[in-house]
Every structure is written in structure tokens, then in C-alpha cells.
Design a protein around this motif. Structure first.
Motif, PDB file in Angstrom:
ATOM      1  N   VAL A 193       0.826  -0.596  -0.274  1.00 52.46           N
ATOM      2  CA  VAL A 193      -0.132  -0.033  -0.182  1.00 52.46           C
ATOM      3  C   VAL A 193       1.053   1.090  -0.115  1.00 52.46           C
ATOM      4  O   VAL A 193       2.034   1.678   0.591  1.00 52.46           O
ATOM      5  CB  VAL A 193      -0.986   0.249   1.480  1.00 52.46           C
ATOM      6  N   ILE A 194       0.433   2.238  -0.541  1.00 50.61           N
ATOM      7  CA  ILE A 194       0.763   3.712  -0.442  1.00 50.61           C
ATOM      8  C   ILE A 194      -0.213   4.260   0.409  1.00 50.61           C
ATOM      9  O   ILE A 194      -1.676   4.291   0.330  1.00 50.61           O
ATOM     10  CB  ILE A 194       1.168   4.508  -1.471  1.00 50.61           C
ATOM     11  N   CYS A 195      -0.032   5.652   1.219  1.00 48.87           N
ATOM     12  CA  CYS A 195      -0.736   6.006   1.829  1.00 48.87           C
ATOM     13  C   CYS A 195      -0.341   7.705   1.895  1.00 48.87           C
ATOM     14  O   CYS A 195       0.466   8.475   2.618  1.00 48.87           O
ATOM     15  CB  CYS A 195      -0.265   5.585   3.626  1.00 48.87           C
ATOM     16  N   PRO A 196      -1.365   8.351   1.157  1.00 47.42           N
ATOM     17  CA  PRO A 196      -1.119  10.138   0.403  1.00 47.42           C
ATOM     18  C   PRO A 196      -2.126  10.741   2.000  1.00 47.42           C
ATOM     19  O   PRO A 196      -2.696  10.078   2.510  1.00 47.42           O
ATOM     20  CB  PRO A 196      -1.837  10.294   0.108  1.00 47.42           C
ATOM     21  N   GLY A 197      -1.397  11.607   2.258  1.00 47.71           N
ATOM     22  CA  GLY A 197      -2.329  12.490   3.684  1.00 47.71           C
ATOM     23  C   GLY A 197      -1.566  13.373   3.667  1.00 47.71           C
ATOM     24  O   GLY A 197      -0.239  13.607   4.356  1.00 47.71           O
ATOM     25  N   ARG A 198      -2.465  14.166   4.558  1.00 44.76           N
ATOM     26  CA  ARG A 198      -2.470  15.184   5.687  1.00 44.76           C
ATOM     27  C   ARG A 198      -1.547  14.535   7.234  1.00 44.76           C
ATOM     28  O   ARG A 198      -2.142  14.075   7.559  1.00 44.76           O
ATOM     29  CB  ARG A 198      -2.761  16.442   5.250  1.00 44.76           C
TER      30      ARG A 198
END
Ligand code: PHE
Length: 348
Positions: A193-198
Motif C-alpha cells: 500500500v501507499i498512504c497519501p495524506g496530511r
């Protein structure tokens, strides 16, 4: 008096039948029936010859007829005006050249961080990573403890944390590794998985630091995952993102959740490695941290490190964006200055 009544009757019929078709005919209608020398006025002038009782009766009839004539006049006027509007619209339409180009509609543009995030997601999706997301308000377990940072661990100081004052168990996540913890806890292996976010850190806002920024972190846990796999994945990412001429190097580093750990630099995209202010005259810029998932971390999620291994990496979207677009001040990303934002047209 009977004659007068007859005249009134005749006039009423004439008025009812009249049907003026344009402004000119309407004006003729007004002059003939309602004008100061018109037929109604003439009849009114005959009232003077009658006695009081007759005057009253005929007067009522005449007033009634006058009202009728005025109503008719108003109705005709409205009808004629409306037909004029529709004919002028029709002629306007006939005059339009529909082959001319249309008026341009102003279009918005994507935020540079969105453009870069999408591109990063595209690159990793193309080699089999899925996107995972999680909450920005996180508990201590997912943000720290499960990632090998127990409460007294000095590495917690690496990330100045915003605690939610009511209950210090809750924090604003300091990295999206917290999402990886949630994935390991809830999804069957293997995971990729990749986890994009602020993410949030308690930093003084300046050109180089901000209290919030954005990350993309990656995690791959399966059997026989090696450091070579990690390097190959990151080489591919750099080539896709910055082009094949970009050089890459790894430096040993430390993260509590990976062992061994490394930081990865790429040759400076501004000077090409010759040395400039962006790379502080070293020719290299750091873009990410990475390493092999620490065995203790796997055990925290009941995963046997003798059977499974994995790698993880994490990078800031702002940094990638800076290298791609040469944005030299982090504050620009959140100031909503249209002069800045309008420069980014999403080609990707
Ligand atoms: N979580 C780290 C950070 O926020 C980045 C990282 C992720 C480093 C995964 C190594 C492995 O700085």
C-alpha cells in the motif's frame, strides 16, 4: 334615452371586435375610442341633455363601457409588446453566426500538491500498490507505540507532536505511518500500500517548515522481501517522477520502525548536481526515509518476522513538488494566492 342606450350598445360591440395588430393600430384604437375627441367622450357630452334620473342610469352604463374600453386597450398593448419581443429575439437569433468560437469559460487549476500527489499515486499504482487512507486524529498506539516508539522512546522527540489537550492519548498524526499500522492490523498479508495524506507537526511556520504538510508513505510486507526490492521500487519512482538522468544515492540512517534504515537523496533537479542554493552546494537533495520493517513492529501485529519481511518508505509531497516546480517557500502552498496557484496547469 333609448337612442343613447343603443349607441352605447353599438360602441361596446365595436370596441369588443376591434383587434389592433401593431403599435400604430393600437394608437388609432386609443384615439378613436378613448381620446379626448373620441367616441366615448362624445357620448359623455350628451349626458348634459338628460334629466337627473336618466343621467344616473346612462352615466353608469357609460362608465362601465369606458372601463371595458380601457381594459381592452391594456390587453391589446400587452399582446403587441410581447409579439415585438419575440420577433426581435427571433431576428437576433437569425443574426448569430454559430460557427464563431464560443466565449471562453474561466477554468480552475489543480493545486500543485494535488498534481504531484496524483502523479505519485499513479506511479505506485502502476507497480501494484493500493491506496490506503486513515484518520488525521490518531491514537498513540497507531501513531507511535505500535511503530516501535513506546512512551519513553527518545525518537518521539524527532516529531514535535500536537496533542489533543483533553486527552493526550489522541494526537494529530505526525506521519502517515499510522495508516500503515492500521493496514497491518486489518488486512491479510501480503500487503502493498501507499498512504497519501496530511500530517501535523508542532513547528514554527517558516519558508522551510510548516505545522502541517503532506506525505506519501509506502509499505510492502510479504515473504522474501529484500532491501534490493526496496531500492528497485524507489529507483523506478525517481525515474518516473524526475526522469532517467536523475541520480540516486542511499545513506544509512535511523528510524525506530525500520532496521536497517536509510535516507535517499537524488541529484539536484535545479543544478543537475553542480551545486546551487537549493542543494546547499552539495549537488544532492534528500527526498525520503526508508528501510526494512523492524521485526518488533511485525510482532506488534502478530506477524512472524521469521516468515514475513517488508520494506517501508515515506516522503513529503511538498519536497517532491519543490523539486519539480522549484517552489521555494512552503507557506505558498496554503496561502491561496491565485497568482501562485494559477501557474499550475495539470498536465498530469
Ligand atoms: N515516517 C517517517 C517520517 O515521517 C518516514 C519513514 C517511513 C521512514 C517509513 C522510514 C520508513 O519521517
Amino acid at each position: 334615452m333609448d337612442d343613447l342606450l343603443k349607441e352605447i350598445q353599438t360602441l361596446r360591440q365595436a370596441i369588443a371586435l376591434a383587434s389592433p395588430n401593431d403599435a400604430q393600430e393600437l394608437e388609432a384604437f386609443r384615439i378613436r375610442y378613448l381620446g379626448s375627441k373620441g367616441q366615448l367622450k362624445q357620448l359623455f357630452s350628451k349626458l348634459g341633455m338628460l334629466d337627473a334620473a336618466q343621467k344616473k342610469a346612462i352615466g353608469r352604463e357609460l362608465n362601465d363601457l369606458k372601463q371595458f374600453a380601457e381594459n381592452q386597450y391594456a390587453a391589446h398593448r400587452q399582446r403587441i409588446q410581447q409579439s415585438q419581443v419575440s420577433t426581435s429575439t427571433a431576428s437576433e437569433i437569425a443574426g448569430v453566426d454559430i460557427t464563431l468560437p464560443g466565449e471562453p469559460l474561466p477554468l480552475g487549476s489543480h493545486h500543485p500538491l494535488s498534481i504531484v500527489r496524483r502523479e505519485m499515486v499513479r506511479i505506485f499504482e502502476s507497480i501494484g500498490f493500493a491506496v490506503a487512507e486513515g484518520p488525521e486524529i490518531e491514537d498513540d498506539w497507531h501513531n507511535f507505540t505500535s511503530l516501535n516508539m513506546p512512551p519513553d522512546h527518545p525518537a518521539r522527540d524527532m516529531q514535535d507532536t500536537f496533542y489533543l489537550s483533553r486527552d493526550p492519548v489522541w494526537v494529530l498524526r505526525t506521519h502517515t505511518s499510522s495508516v500503515q499500522a492500521r493496514v497491518l492490523e486489518s488486512q491479510p498479508l501480503p500487503v502493498r500500500v501507499i498512504c497519501p495524506g496530511r500530517v501535523y507537526r508542532n513547528e514554527t511556520i517558516s519558508a522551510r517548515a510548516h505545522c502541517f504538510f503532506h506525505q506519501v508513505e509506502g509499505l510492502y510486507v510479504s515473504q522474501q522481501v529484500s532491501f534490493a526490492d526496496l531500492k528497485q521500487t524507489l529507483y523506478y519512482f525517481v525515474e518516473e517522477m524526475f526522469g532517467h538522468h536523475t541520480r540516486v544515492r542511499f545513506r544509512p540512517s535511523y528510524f525506530p520502525f525500520t532496521e536497517p534504515s536509510a535516507e535517499m537523496d537524488i541529484s539536484c533537479t535545479v543544478c543537475g548536481g553542480k551545486g546551487c542554493s537549493l542543494c546547499k552546494y552539495t549537488g544532492w537533495v534528500e527526498i525520503l526515509g526508508c528501510g526494512m520493517v523492524h521485526p518488533d513492529l511485525l510482532r506488534n501485529f502478530q506477524i512472524d518476522p521469521e516468515v514475513y519481511t517488508g520494506y517501508a518508505f515515506g516522503m513529503g509531497i511538498e519536497r517532491i513538488c519543490q523539486l519539480k516546480y522549484r517552489v521555494n517557500d512552503l507557506r505558498l502552498y496554503s496561502q491561496n494566492d491565485l497568482r501562485f496557484l494559477r501557474q499550475f496547469i495539470a498536465a498530469i
